[in-house]
Structure formats: structure tokens, C-alpha cells
Design an enzyme around this catalytic site. Sequence first.
Site, PDB file in Angstrom:
ATOM      1  N   ASP A  13       0.811  -1.223   0.000  1.00  0.00           N
ATOM      2  CA  ASP A  13       0.000   0.000   0.000  1.00  0.00           C
ATOM      3  C   ASP A  13       0.842   1.269   0.000  1.00  0.00           C
ATOM      4  OD1 ASP A  13      -2.252  -1.658   0.104  1.00  0.00           O
ATOM      5  OD2 ASP A  13      -2.097  -1.803   2.275  1.00  0.00           O
ATOM      6  N   LYS A  16       1.856   1.993  -5.189  1.00  0.00           N
ATOM      7  CA  LYS A  16       2.381   1.382  -6.427  1.00  0.00           C
ATOM      8  C   LYS A  16       1.434   1.610  -7.599  1.00  0.00           C
ATOM      9  CE  LYS A  16       2.380  -2.566  -4.328  1.00  0.00           C
ATOM     10  NZ  LYS A  16       2.076  -2.151  -2.947  1.00  0.00           N
ATOM     11  N   GLY A  40      -4.681  -4.261  -3.715  1.00  0.00           N
ATOM     12  CA  GLY A  40      -5.670  -3.209  -3.944  1.00  0.00           C
ATOM     13  C   GLY A  40      -4.897  -1.973  -4.355  1.00  0.00           C
ATOM     14  N   HIS A  41      -4.982  -1.613  -5.615  1.00  0.00           N
ATOM     15  CA  HIS A  41      -4.206  -0.489  -6.139  1.00  0.00           C
ATOM     16  C   HIS A  41      -5.168   0.631  -6.517  1.00  0.00           C
ATOM     17  CE1 HIS A  41      -0.556  -3.227  -7.256  1.00  0.00           C
ATOM     18  NE2 HIS A  41      -0.900  -3.294  -5.987  1.00  0.00           N
ATOM     19  N   GLN A 223       1.773  -6.294  -3.444  1.00  0.00           N
ATOM     20  CA  GLN A 223       2.381  -6.539  -2.132  1.00  0.00           C
ATOM     21  C   GLN A 223       3.736  -5.811  -2.070  1.00  0.00           C
ATOM     22  OE1 GLN A 223       0.971  -9.683  -3.806  1.00  0.00           O
ATOM     23  NE2 GLN A 223      -0.798  -8.606  -3.041  1.00  0.00           N
ATOM     24  N   THR A 298      -7.776  -1.248   0.754  1.00  0.00           N
ATOM     25  CA  THR A 298      -8.589  -1.134  -0.462  1.00  0.00           C
ATOM     26  C   THR A 298      -9.419  -2.394  -0.669  1.00  0.00           C
ATOM     27  OG1 THR A 298      -6.629  -0.024  -1.330  1.00  0.00           O
ATOM     28  CG2 THR A 298      -8.360  -0.483  -2.898  1.00  0.00           C
TER      29      THR A 298
HETATM   30  P1  GDP Z   1      -0.746   0.273  -3.542  1.00  0.00           P
HETATM   31  O1  GDP Z   1      -1.356  -0.971  -3.032  1.00  0.00           O
HETATM   32  O2  GDP Z   1       0.731   0.322  -3.320  1.00  0.00           O
HETATM   33  O3  GDP Z   1      -1.113   0.579  -4.965  1.00  0.00           O
HETATM   34  O4  GDP Z   1      -1.355   1.463  -2.650  1.00  0.00           O
HETATM   35  P2  GDP Z   1      -2.914   1.633  -2.243  1.00  0.00           P
HETATM   36  O5  GDP Z   1      -3.635   2.182  -3.414  1.00  0.00           O
HETATM   37  O6  GDP Z   1      -3.438   0.411  -1.604  1.00  0.00           O
HETATM   38  O7  GDP Z   1      -2.777   2.696  -1.073  1.00  0.00           O
HETATM   39  C1  GDP Z   1      -2.281   3.961  -1.279  1.00  0.00           C
HETATM   40  C2  GDP Z   1      -3.378   4.966  -0.887  1.00  0.00           C
HETATM   41  O8  GDP Z   1      -2.814   6.244  -0.754  1.00  0.00           O
HETATM   42  C3  GDP Z   1      -4.466   5.109  -1.930  1.00  0.00           C
HETATM   43  O9  GDP Z   1      -5.669   5.407  -1.294  1.00  0.00           O
HETATM   44  C4  GDP Z   1      -3.986   6.282  -2.761  1.00  0.00           C
HETATM   45  O10 GDP Z   1      -5.048   6.977  -3.410  1.00  0.00           O
HETATM   46  C5  GDP Z   1      -3.365   7.141  -1.713  1.00  0.00           C
HETATM   47  N1  GDP Z   1      -2.242   7.964  -2.144  1.00  0.00           N
HETATM   48  C6  GDP Z   1      -1.277   7.693  -3.059  1.00  0.00           C
HETATM   49  N2  GDP Z   1      -0.343   8.665  -3.088  1.00  0.00           N
HETATM   50  C7  GDP Z   1      -0.709   9.561  -2.162  1.00  0.00           C
HETATM   51  C8  GDP Z   1      -0.132  10.789  -1.684  1.00  0.00           C
HETATM   52  O11 GDP Z   1       0.924  11.218  -2.110  1.00  0.00           O
HETATM   53  N3  GDP Z   1      -0.808  11.434  -0.685  1.00  0.00           N
HETATM   54  C9  GDP Z   1      -1.980  10.977  -0.160  1.00  0.00           C
HETATM   55  N4  GDP Z   1      -2.541  11.667   0.811  1.00  0.00           N
HETATM   56  N5  GDP Z   1      -2.533   9.823  -0.581  1.00  0.00           N
HETATM   57  C10 GDP Z   1      -1.919   9.128  -1.564  1.00  0.00           C
HETATM   58  P1  IMO Z   2      -0.944  -4.205  -2.283  1.00  0.00           P
HETATM   59  O1  IMO Z   2      -0.535  -4.689  -3.630  1.00  0.00           O
HETATM   60  C1  IMO Z   2      -0.877  -4.774   2.024  1.00  0.00           C
HETATM   61  C2  IMO Z   2      -0.932  -8.914   3.464  1.00  0.00           C
HETATM   62  C3  IMO Z   2      -2.159  -9.402   4.202  1.00  0.00           C
HETATM   63  C4  IMO Z   2      -1.510 -10.397   5.149  1.00  0.00           C
HETATM   64  C5  IMO Z   2      -0.428 -11.037   4.277  1.00  0.00           C
HETATM   65  C6  IMO Z   2      -0.832 -12.330   3.618  1.00  0.00           C
HETATM   66  O2  IMO Z   2      -2.224  -3.457  -2.250  1.00  0.00           O
HETATM   67  O3  IMO Z   2       0.178  -3.480  -1.609  1.00  0.00           O
HETATM   68  P2  IMO Z   2      -2.433 -12.970   1.593  1.00  0.00           P
HETATM   69  O4  IMO Z   2      -3.903 -12.741   1.389  1.00  0.00           O
HETATM   70  O5  IMO Z   2      -1.573 -12.370   0.545  1.00  0.00           O
HETATM   71  O6  IMO Z   2      -2.098 -14.404   1.848  1.00  0.00           O
HETATM   72  O7  IMO Z   2      -2.092 -12.192   2.980  1.00  0.00           O
HETATM   73  O8  IMO Z   2      -0.133 -10.086   3.291  1.00  0.00           O
HETATM   74  N1  IMO Z   2      -1.201  -8.346   2.116  1.00  0.00           N
HETATM   75  C7  IMO Z   2      -1.134  -7.043   1.832  1.00  0.00           C
HETATM   76  N2  IMO Z   2      -0.908  -5.976   2.636  1.00  0.00           N
HETATM   77  N3  IMO Z   2      -1.029  -4.606   0.689  1.00  0.00           N
HETATM   78  C8  IMO Z   2      -1.221  -5.669  -0.121  1.00  0.00           C
HETATM   79  O9  IMO Z   2      -1.243  -5.561  -1.459  1.00  0.00           O
HETATM   80  C9  IMO Z   2      -1.328  -6.957   0.444  1.00  0.00           C
HETATM   81  N4  IMO Z   2      -1.536  -8.192  -0.045  1.00  0.00           N
HETATM   82  C10 IMO Z   2      -1.441  -9.028   0.983  1.00  0.00           C
HETATM   83  O10 IMO Z   2      -2.786  -8.344   4.887  1.00  0.00           O
HETATM   84  O11 IMO Z   2      -0.876  -9.725   6.200  1.00  0.00           O
HETATM   85 MG    MG Z   3      -2.898  -1.613  -1.787  1.00  0.00          MG
END
Ligand code: GDP
Ligand code: IMO
Ligand code: MG
Length: 423
Positions: A13, A16, A40-41, A223, A298
Site C-alpha cells: 500500500d 504502487k 488493492g491499487h 504486495q 482497499t
Molecule cells: P498500492 O497498493 O501500493 O497501490 O497502494 P494503495 O492504493 O493500496 O494505497 C495507497 C493509498 O494512498 C491510496 O488510497 C492512494 O489513493 C493514496 N495515495 C497515493 N499517493 C498519495 C499521496 O501522495 N498522498 C496521499 N494523501 N494519498 C496518496
Molecule cells: P498491495 O498490492 C498490504 C498482506 C495481508 C496479510 C499477508 C498475507 O495493495 O500493496 P495474503 O492474502 O496475501 O495471503 O495475505 O499479506 N497483504 C497485503 N498488505 N497490501 C497488499 O497488497 C497486500 N496483499 C497481501 O494483509 O498480512
Molecule cells: Mg494496496
Amino acid sequence: MPTTIVLGTQWGDEGKGKIANLLAMDADVVVRYQGGNNAGHTIVIGDEKFALSLIPSGVTYPTVTPVIGNGCVVDPKVLFSELEMLRSRGVDPSRLRVSHNAHLIMPYHRKLDAVRERFLGKQQIGTTKKGIGPAYMDKYARQGIRVQDLFDAKILRDKLDVALMEKNQLLTKVYNQLPFDAGDIYEEYIGYAGDLEEFVADTSLLVHEAIAADRRVVFEGAQATLLDIDHGTYPFVTSSNPTAGGALTGSGVGPTEIDTVLGVAKAYISRVGSGPFPTELHDEVGETMVTVGGEFGTVTGRRRRCGWLDVVALRYAVRVNGVTELALMKLDVLSEFETLRIANGYTSGGETYTEFPRQQRVLYDCEPIYEDLDGWATDITGVRSFDDLPKEARLYIERVEELAGVPVSMVSVGPDREATFGR
Ligand code: GDP
Ligand code: IMO
Ligand code: MG
């Protein structure tokens, strides 16, 4: 950047999806190389917000071919609902290609994921319960069912019979659950073949041809490094290799094809699920990170645990991935604090650690050694260049670069795609 791997340097999270989407603007192919719908992206484009779990973030551009590589695990039901979601929002996902060698998540994988977690009780990993672990277990046990098996009715049926022989024993006798019916699953999955067929391709060849033609390819990690099955905080990890090596095996390209490894890091750090977390904050500061940073999953909506940036872990991620540059995300969230902290070491049992400790117990026991920096305490969400950042924010970024040993090439100050600038 003809070929760039975008990967997480923390526990996921990091942002990415946002960075992969941004780079996809000038790319031809965006490849997801591991994981499944545990990811969850989030992508924010003006008023539009997309939460993607399986389809690569490049899908929003008509010029990009999104690819689900062989290293991914695909839940067909989720794939079709994501395709539908995109179509209903005016995005045409017909260019998607799915590897013939990707493994399928089956109903018994989802069930096993949930019941195993329940059985583990307090020891549970806190998985997303999407069947990811059990699907990879079957892959490595050589009992998995692949995308290509959907196009060979006899093989599909035979493989299902073999898989269920064992799974049903396990489900009924160990976990006290009802057995699955091979015929029902066969009917459901053979039914997916027709709709999936147009997307199936030899994606390794596709990516290779794109690279050979000097097209730009982005490898979108899911991840992150500390969730990596080999390099993460095992067993509190996912069941695949989100690290740079996984981008190669998971998409079928060689190491000599890669130009840039872009490590994505939040300016603080978060984790969802169980496992050690040296800089975790249980105070108001941590709470502010959660609320201001919107730190809720997400996929599962779970609250993410938050803490100060850990550069011991970041240096480790730089090393195991060969990171060449960093994207520093969510810098705006740090505007909330007068003093900022960066953990540049740990102490435990009288010892000091500046490298990620080899004995995991240390990660539970240790006290982070913090370096304090002045905050800027002003809103920076409207800033669009490094030079326009407050002095303290520039110093913070420069210190991160120094401690991590690689340059920060991108800075993000808000969720929107626009709220990003180079360095
Ligand atoms: P990922 O799994 O690495 O793609 O990241 P996620 O989308 O799960 O989580 C990142 C969260 O931070 C999302 O809700 C984005 O919309 C938000 N986000 C990304 N960049 C920024 C930033 O620079 N500032 C803030 N406040 N939110 C951001
Ligand atoms: P993104 O791509 C954050 C965590 C789960 C758990 C462990 C194993 O959005 O960054 P799984 O279901 O993969 O067997 O769970 O990994 N986990 C994540 N945490 N972001 C993710 O993906 C994750 N995908 C799995 O919460 O601790
Ligand atoms: Mg995510």
C-alpha cells in the site's frame, strides 16, 4: 525508461498503483507479475477513483496493453467483475492479456484460506482470505490448475478430481467443513473458458516482443518486499515474490532486459495483518497517520497499522531488489507533525542493528533508534515541484536519499495522479 519494475519497499500500500498508472501514460505494456486479488491499487484521476485488484493499473489508457503474467494467481470470478466494473465506467479493457500459464484460484482455495486462518486463532497471518496462499501451495505442489487447462476439458476434469480427492479429505476431516463437488466446479470453470479465451496469450512472448521493439514496459508489483515469501517477515508474508526477481520469473523475461527498478515508499510506513513492526505507533501520531493518510485497506477495508519511516527496512529493500531510484509517497501526510522521525537503526539486547536483522525475534524486541527532523507543518498538497517545497520537506527528502543510498526521483503529495513531481 524502456523497462521499469515498480515495486513496494515496505509492507504494501505504498502507492504502487498510482506510480504504475503514472508511468503507464508513456508506456505500451504494463505487467502484473505476481499476487492476485489480494492487492488493492488505487488510482485517482481528477474526480475518478479506481480500485484495481487484479488488472494492471495501465488499463485506464487506450494505448496500453495490460498483462496478467504467469506469476499471478487469477480468480476468474474476480477478473470478470473487474472487467465489468471497468466497462461500466467507460474504460475499455479489451486489450488485456492473461498468461496461459497463470494459475487459477479455485473455490476450495478461498475456503481453505478462511478455515486455516480460523484454525490458527491468535497465530493467524491476517490474510486477505482470497485464496492466495492455498493457490500458490497447489502451484508448488504441482497440483495447480492453470488458465490453459480451461481449454482442455479432459485435463480440467482430471485435475479437479485429483485436487478434490485430497482437498475434500482435508476439508471434511481436519477442518470439519462440507466437501466440494468436482462436477459443480468443473461446470463453473469450463463456463469461464468462452469469456476468457479472447484474453489468453503467451504473455512472455508478448512482453519480449515489446521490449525487442523498444517499447516501454512497466512491471507493476503487488504486495511488497517485507511481504515477500523469501525476504519478508515470514510467516507474516504473502505466498509469492513481490521483489524484483519475481518480476522476471513472473513475467518470463531475463534480468538483462530491465533498465530501472523503482522502489515505492511511503514517507512513513504501514502494515495490514499480523507480524512484527518495529516503528509501529500506538499513540495519537499513529492515529493521525491512519486518519489523514486514509489508511484503510482497499480490498478488505481493514485499518492499517502505521508508524515512522524505517530506513533500516528501506535499505534492505534497496539491496534485495537492486532499487535504482525511489518514489516517495504521501509526503503530505507528514505536514501534520511538528517533528518527524526516521528510524535509522534498532537496539535489542544491548546490540545495535543498522542492517535488517537476520534473527526475526529482534524485530519484535527492538527499540528503533530515531533521528529527528523538523517538520514543515504547512499544507503541501498544491506543490508541484521540488524547489517549491518548504525547506524542511526538501531536507527530509534529501536525508531519506542519503540514508537509503539511492535518489528519490519522484515525490507524491496527494492521491491524484497530478499531485506528483520529479526531482
Ligand atoms: P498500492 O497498493 O501500493 O497501490 O497502494 P494503495 O492504493 O493500496 O494505497 C495507497 C493509498 O494512498 C491510496 O488510497 C492512494 O489513493 C493514496 N495515495 C497515493 N499517493 C498519495 C499521496 O501522495 N498522498 C496521499 N494523501 N494519498 C496518496
Ligand atoms: P498491495 O498490492 C498490504 C498482506 C495481508 C496479510 C499477508 C498475507 O495493495 O500493496 P495474503 O492474502 O496475501 O495471503 O495475505 O499479506 N497483504 C497485503 N498488505 N497490501 C497488499 O497488497 C497486500 N496483499 C497481501 O494483509 O498480512
Ligand atoms: Mg494496496
